[in-house]
Write an enzyme that holds these catalytic residues in place. Structure first.
Site, PDB file in Angstrom:
ATOM      1  N   GLY A   9       0.828  -1.208   0.000  1.00  0.00           N
ATOM      2  CA  GLY A   9       0.000   0.000   0.000  1.00  0.00           C
ATOM      3  C   GLY A   9       0.861   1.257   0.000  1.00  0.00           C
ATOM      4  O   GLY A   9       0.371   2.358  -0.252  1.00  0.00           O
ATOM      5  N   ALA A  14       8.076   7.830  -8.535  1.00  0.00           N
ATOM      6  CA  ALA A  14       8.544   7.218  -9.789  1.00  0.00           C
ATOM      7  C   ALA A  14       9.960   7.639 -10.168  1.00  0.00           C
ATOM      8  O   ALA A  14      10.631   6.952 -10.941  1.00  0.00           O
ATOM      9  CB  ALA A  14       7.587   7.597 -10.915  1.00  0.00           C
ATOM     10  N   LEU A  15      10.428   8.742  -9.614  1.00  0.00           N
ATOM     11  CA  LEU A  15      11.784   9.208  -9.916  1.00  0.00           C
ATOM     12  C   LEU A  15      12.544   9.387  -8.602  1.00  0.00           C
ATOM     13  O   LEU A  15      11.997   9.952  -7.648  1.00  0.00           O
ATOM     14  CB  LEU A  15      11.717  10.544 -10.660  1.00  0.00           C
ATOM     15  N   GLY A  16      13.762   8.892  -8.580  1.00  0.00           N
ATOM     16  CA  GLY A  16      14.596   9.058  -7.385  1.00  0.00           C
ATOM     17  C   GLY A  16      15.982   9.515  -7.788  1.00  0.00           C
ATOM     18  O   GLY A  16      16.337   9.529  -8.965  1.00  0.00           O
ATOM     19  N   LEU A  17      16.773   9.892  -6.796  1.00  0.00           N
ATOM     20  CA  LEU A  17      18.152  10.310  -7.052  1.00  0.00           C
ATOM     21  C   LEU A  17      19.091   9.153  -6.754  1.00  0.00           C
ATOM     22  O   LEU A  17      19.100   8.620  -5.644  1.00  0.00           O
ATOM     23  CB  LEU A  17      18.507  11.502  -6.142  1.00  0.00           C
ATOM     24  N   GLY A  18      19.903   8.742  -7.744  1.00  0.00           N
ATOM     25  CA  GLY A  18      20.917   7.714  -7.536  1.00  0.00           C
ATOM     26  C   GLY A  18      22.115   8.296  -6.805  1.00  0.00           C
ATOM     27  O   GLY A  18      22.376   9.511  -6.890  1.00  0.00           O
ATOM     28  N   ASP A  43      18.103   6.845  -3.606  1.00  0.00           N
ATOM     29  CA  ASP A  43      18.530   5.447  -3.714  1.00  0.00           C
ATOM     30  C   ASP A  43      19.962   5.324  -3.173  1.00  0.00           C
ATOM     31  O   ASP A  43      20.890   5.869  -3.756  1.00  0.00           O
ATOM     32  CB  ASP A  43      18.492   4.999  -5.187  1.00  0.00           C
ATOM     33  N   TYR A  48      28.179   1.821  -1.342  1.00  0.00           N
ATOM     34  CA  TYR A  48      28.584   3.074  -2.010  1.00  0.00           C
ATOM     35  C   TYR A  48      29.490   3.926  -1.121  1.00  0.00           C
ATOM     36  O   TYR A  48      30.108   4.886  -1.595  1.00  0.00           O
ATOM     37  CB  TYR A  48      27.365   3.903  -2.457  1.00  0.00           C
ATOM     38  N   LYS A  75      20.565  -0.820   0.373  1.00  0.00           N
ATOM     39  CA  LYS A  75      20.785  -2.192  -0.099  1.00  0.00           C
ATOM     40  C   LYS A  75      21.752  -2.947   0.806  1.00  0.00           C
ATOM     41  O   LYS A  75      22.765  -2.387   1.241  1.00  0.00           O
ATOM     42  CB  LYS A  75      21.342  -2.168  -1.533  1.00  0.00           C
ATOM     43  N   HIS A 108      21.355  -6.537  -2.635  1.00  0.00           N
ATOM     44  CA  HIS A 108      22.024  -5.828  -3.738  1.00  0.00           C
ATOM     45  C   HIS A 108      22.366  -6.750  -4.917  1.00  0.00           C
ATOM     46  O   HIS A 108      22.194  -6.381  -6.075  1.00  0.00           O
ATOM     47  CB  HIS A 108      23.295  -5.160  -3.199  1.00  0.00           C
TER      48      HIS A 108
HETATM   49  N1  LIG Z   1      21.466  -2.141  -7.921  1.00  0.00           N
HETATM   50  C1  LIG Z   1      22.608  -2.023  -8.560  1.00  0.00           C
HETATM   51  O1  LIG Z   1      23.391  -2.985  -8.704  1.00  0.00           O
HETATM   52  C2  LIG Z   1      22.977  -0.690  -9.134  1.00  0.00           C
HETATM   53  C3  LIG Z   1      24.002  -0.611 -10.091  1.00  0.00           C
HETATM   54  C4  LIG Z   1      24.296   0.635 -10.620  1.00  0.00           C
HETATM   55  C5  LIG Z   1      23.584   1.748 -10.212  1.00  0.00           C
HETATM   56  N2  LIG Z   1      22.613   1.656  -9.265  1.00  0.00           N
HETATM   57  C6  LIG Z   1      21.833   2.834  -8.795  1.00  0.00           C
HETATM   58  O2  LIG Z   1      21.329   3.507  -9.970  1.00  0.00           O
HETATM   59  C7  LIG Z   1      21.785   4.858  -9.972  1.00  0.00           C
HETATM   60  C8  LIG Z   1      21.929   5.364 -11.394  1.00  0.00           C
HETATM   61  O3  LIG Z   1      22.888   4.632 -12.112  1.00  0.00           O
HETATM   62  P1  LIG Z   1      24.328   5.216 -12.465  1.00  0.00           P
HETATM   63  O4  LIG Z   1      24.734   6.224 -11.448  1.00  0.00           O
HETATM   64  O5  LIG Z   1      25.254   4.082 -12.670  1.00  0.00           O
HETATM   65  O6  LIG Z   1      24.147   5.870 -13.894  1.00  0.00           O
HETATM   66  P2  LIG Z   1      23.233   6.999 -14.563  1.00  0.00           P
HETATM   67  O7  LIG Z   1      22.290   7.582 -13.603  1.00  0.00           O
HETATM   68  O8  LIG Z   1      22.738   6.381 -15.823  1.00  0.00           O
HETATM   69  O9  LIG Z   1      24.321   8.077 -14.987  1.00  0.00           O
HETATM   70  C9  LIG Z   1      24.977   8.885 -14.050  1.00  0.00           C
HETATM   71  C10 LIG Z   1      25.934   9.798 -14.810  1.00  0.00           C
HETATM   72  O10 LIG Z   1      25.186  10.671 -15.670  1.00  0.00           O
HETATM   73  C11 LIG Z   1      25.570  12.028 -15.424  1.00  0.00           C
HETATM   74  N3  LIG Z   1      24.340  12.827 -15.595  1.00  0.00           N
HETATM   75  C12 LIG Z   1      23.276  12.892 -14.768  1.00  0.00           C
HETATM   76  N4  LIG Z   1      22.314  13.683 -15.267  1.00  0.00           N
HETATM   77  C13 LIG Z   1      22.776  14.133 -16.457  1.00  0.00           C
HETATM   78  C14 LIG Z   1      22.250  14.994 -17.443  1.00  0.00           C
HETATM   79  N5  LIG Z   1      21.049  15.537 -17.305  1.00  0.00           N
HETATM   80  N6  LIG Z   1      23.009  15.258 -18.553  1.00  0.00           N
HETATM   81  C15 LIG Z   1      24.228  14.686 -18.703  1.00  0.00           C
HETATM   82  N7  LIG Z   1      24.782  13.870 -17.801  1.00  0.00           N
HETATM   83  C16 LIG Z   1      24.066  13.590 -16.680  1.00  0.00           C
HETATM   84  C17 LIG Z   1      26.123  12.047 -14.019  1.00  0.00           C
HETATM   85  O11 LIG Z   1      27.076  13.075 -13.886  1.00  0.00           O
HETATM   86  P3  LIG Z   1      27.162  14.081 -12.615  1.00  0.00           P
HETATM   87  O12 LIG Z   1      26.864  13.324 -11.380  1.00  0.00           O
HETATM   88  O13 LIG Z   1      28.587  14.540 -12.687  1.00  0.00           O
HETATM   89  O14 LIG Z   1      26.179  15.176 -12.871  1.00  0.00           O
HETATM   90  C18 LIG Z   1      26.798  10.675 -13.953  1.00  0.00           C
HETATM   91  O15 LIG Z   1      28.068  10.708 -14.549  1.00  0.00           O
HETATM   92  C19 LIG Z   1      23.089   4.776  -9.166  1.00  0.00           C
HETATM   93  O16 LIG Z   1      23.572   6.044  -8.763  1.00  0.00           O
HETATM   94  C20 LIG Z   1      22.666   3.863  -8.049  1.00  0.00           C
HETATM   95  O17 LIG Z   1      21.905   4.568  -7.075  1.00  0.00           O
HETATM   96  C21 LIG Z   1      22.280   0.437  -8.748  1.00  0.00           C
END
Ligand SMILES: NC(=O)c1ccc[n+]([C@@H]2O[C@H](COP(=O)([O-])OP(=O)(O)OC[C@H]3O[C@@H](n4cnc5c(N)ncnc54)[C@H](OP(=O)(O)O)[C@@H]3O)[C@@H](O)[C@H]2O)c1
Length: 318
Positions: A9, A14-18, A43, A48, A75, A108
Site C-alpha cells: 500500500g 517514480a523518480l529518485g536520485l541515484g 537510492d 557506495y 541495499k 544488492h
Molecule cells: N542495484 C545495482 O546494482 C545498481 C548498479 C548501478 C547503479 N545503481 C543505482 O542507480 C543509480 C543510477 O545509475 P548510475 O549512477 O550508474 O548511472 P546513470 O544515472 O545512468 O548516470 C549517471 C551519470 O550521468 C551524469 N548525468 C546525470 N544527469 C545528467 C544529465 N542531465 N546530462 C548529462 N549527464 C548527466 C552524471 O554526472 P554528474 O553526477 O557529474 O552530474 C553521472 O556521470 C546509481 O547512482 C545507483 O543509485 C544500482
C-alpha cells in the site's frame, strides 16, 4: 511527481536520485539540491561508502520535511547474506543514515561473500549459493519487516529464474527488482514477468552511466545513449534534452528511474523529465535500439575461481 503503489500500500515516487559514485564530499549538496527541486526519493547502498554523508543531508532535510514525505532505499551488501547478519547490516545503514526505518531494503546482488569483503579479491572471499542460499538471506530480510524497521523489501540484479525460486519460498514477496535498464538493455522478459507477479521494476543506469563503456555480447560498442542520433532527434522534437528523453522513456513504461547526478542543474533537468510525454512513434523507435547490452555485467564476482560465473549469475538471461 507520479507514484507507484506497492503491495504493502506504500507509494514509491517514480523518480529518485541515484548515489552510486557520488563523492562523500559532494553528496550532501546534491541531496539538498534534489529535495529543493522536488525529489523525495533517494537510492542508497551500504557499499557506495557515502551513507554517513547522506545521513548528514537527511538530518537537515528532516527539519524541512516530515519523514513520511521521503522515500529512502538502501541495499544489503553481499557480505551479510547469512540470515543473522542481515539485521546488523541494516542497523549500521540506519545508524549511518540517521533513520529509524527504511522505506525499501534490497538484496544488492544474488551473490554471497564472506563478512567484511567489499569486492572479492580471492577464492576465499566467496560463499556459494549452496552454502548461503538466497531464500535464507530473504528470511533475514523478512525479519526486518517484522521488526518494523523496513517497510518494503526487494531484490536487485535477480534473474527471472532466481525470482521464480524466491517467490516459491518467500513469506513476503519481493516488491521491487532493481535492474539495469535503458534503451540498449530493455529487459522485455523482466518487464513481462514483473507485471504478471506484481513486482515493480526500478531502472539503474537510466542514462547509460556516463563514462562506462557499453559492450554488447558480440563485442559491438554503440555510441553513448546521451549522444545517440535517434535520442537527439526525439529530444529536439520535444524541445528537451537527451537525458530527459531517456528518463521519460522509462516513466512511460511505468518503470521507476533513479538517475544519479551531483550537479544541481542536471538534478533539476532530470526531474523535469516527468513533464515530457513521449508519443507512440517515439516509443516504437526507441524499442528498436534494444541490443541486450549491459554496463554492469557482474564480472567482478566471477574471478579467482569464483563459484559465480556469468552464466549462473544471470541464468542465461544476459
Ligand atoms: N542495484 C545495482 O546494482 C545498481 C548498479 C548501478 C547503479 N545503481 C543505482 O542507480 C543509480 C543510477 O545509475 P548510475 O549512477 O550508474 O548511472 P546513470 O544515472 O545512468 O548516470 C549517471 C551519470 O550521468 C551524469 N548525468 C546525470 N544527469 C545528467 C544529465 N542531465 N546530462 C548529462 N549527464 C548527466 C552524471 O554526472 P554528474 O553526477 O557529474 O552530474 C553521472 O556521470 C546509481 O547512482 C545507483 O543509485 C544500482
Amino acid at each position: 511527481m507520479r507514484h507507484f503503489q506497492l503491495p504493502t500500500g506504500n507509494k514509491i515516487p517514480a523518480l529518485g536520485l541515484g548515489t552510486y559514485l557520488s563523492p562523500p564530499d559532494k553528496i550532501e549538496h546534491a541531496i539538498l539540491a534534489a529535495l529543493k527541486a522536488g525529489y523525495r526519493h533517494i537510492d542508497c547502498a551500504a557499499i557506495y561508502g557515502n551513507e554517513k554523508q547522506i545521513g548528514a543531508a537527511l538530518k537537515k532535510a528532516l527539519k524541512l520535511f516530515p519523514r513520511e514525505e521521503l522515500w529512502i532505499t538502501s541495499k544489503l551488501w553481499c557480505d551479510a547474506h547469512k540470515p543473522e547478519e542481515v539485521l546488523p547490516a541494516l542497523s549500521q545503514t540506519l545508524e549511518d543514515l540517521g533513520l529509524e526505518y527504511l522505506d525499501l531494503y534490497l538484496m544488492h546482488w544474488p551473490v554471497a561473500l564472506k563478512p567484511g569483503v567489499g569486492l572479492p579479491g580471492k577464492r576465499d572471499d566467496y560463499f556459494s549459493l549452496e552454502e548461503v542460499p538466497l531464500r535464507d538471506t530473504w528470511r533475514g530480510m523478512e525479519d526486518c519487516v517484522d521488526r518494523e524497521i523496513v517497510r518494503n523489501i526487494g531484490v536487485s540484479n535477480f534473474s527471472i529464474k532466481k525470482l521464480t525460486a524466491l517467490l516459491s519460498t518467500a513469506a513476503i514477496p519481493p516488491a521491487i527488482n532493481q535492474i539495469e535498464m535503458h534503451p540498449y538493455q530493455q529487459q522485455r522478459a523482466q518487464v513481462a514477468f514483473a507485471r504478471k507477479h506484481d513486482i515493480r521494476l526500478t531502472a539503474y543506469c537510466p542514462l547509460g552511466s556516463i563514462g562506462t563503456p557499453i559492450t554488447t555480447a558480440d563485442g559491438c560498442k554503440p555510441p553513448p545513449l546521451l549522444k545517440h542520433p535517434l535520442i537527439m532527434t526525439i529530444a529536439k522534437k520535444h524541445g528537451c534534452t537527451t537525458a530527459q528523453v531517456l528518463i521519460a522513456w522509462l516513466l512511460n513504461l511505468d518503470i521507476i528511474a533513479i538517475p544519479k547526478s551531483i550537479t544541481p542543474e542536471r538534478i533539476q533537468e532530470n526531474i523535469k523529465s516527468t513533464e515530457i510525454h513521449l508519443d507512440t512513434n517515439d516509443m516504437t523507435a526507441i524499442a528498436e535500439l534494444d541490443m541486450g547490452a549491459r554496463i554492469i555485467d557482474g564480472k567482478v564476482f566471477t574471478f579467482y575461481n569464483s563459484p559465480y560465473t556469468i552464466e549462473n549469475l544471470w541464468d542465461g538471461e544476459f
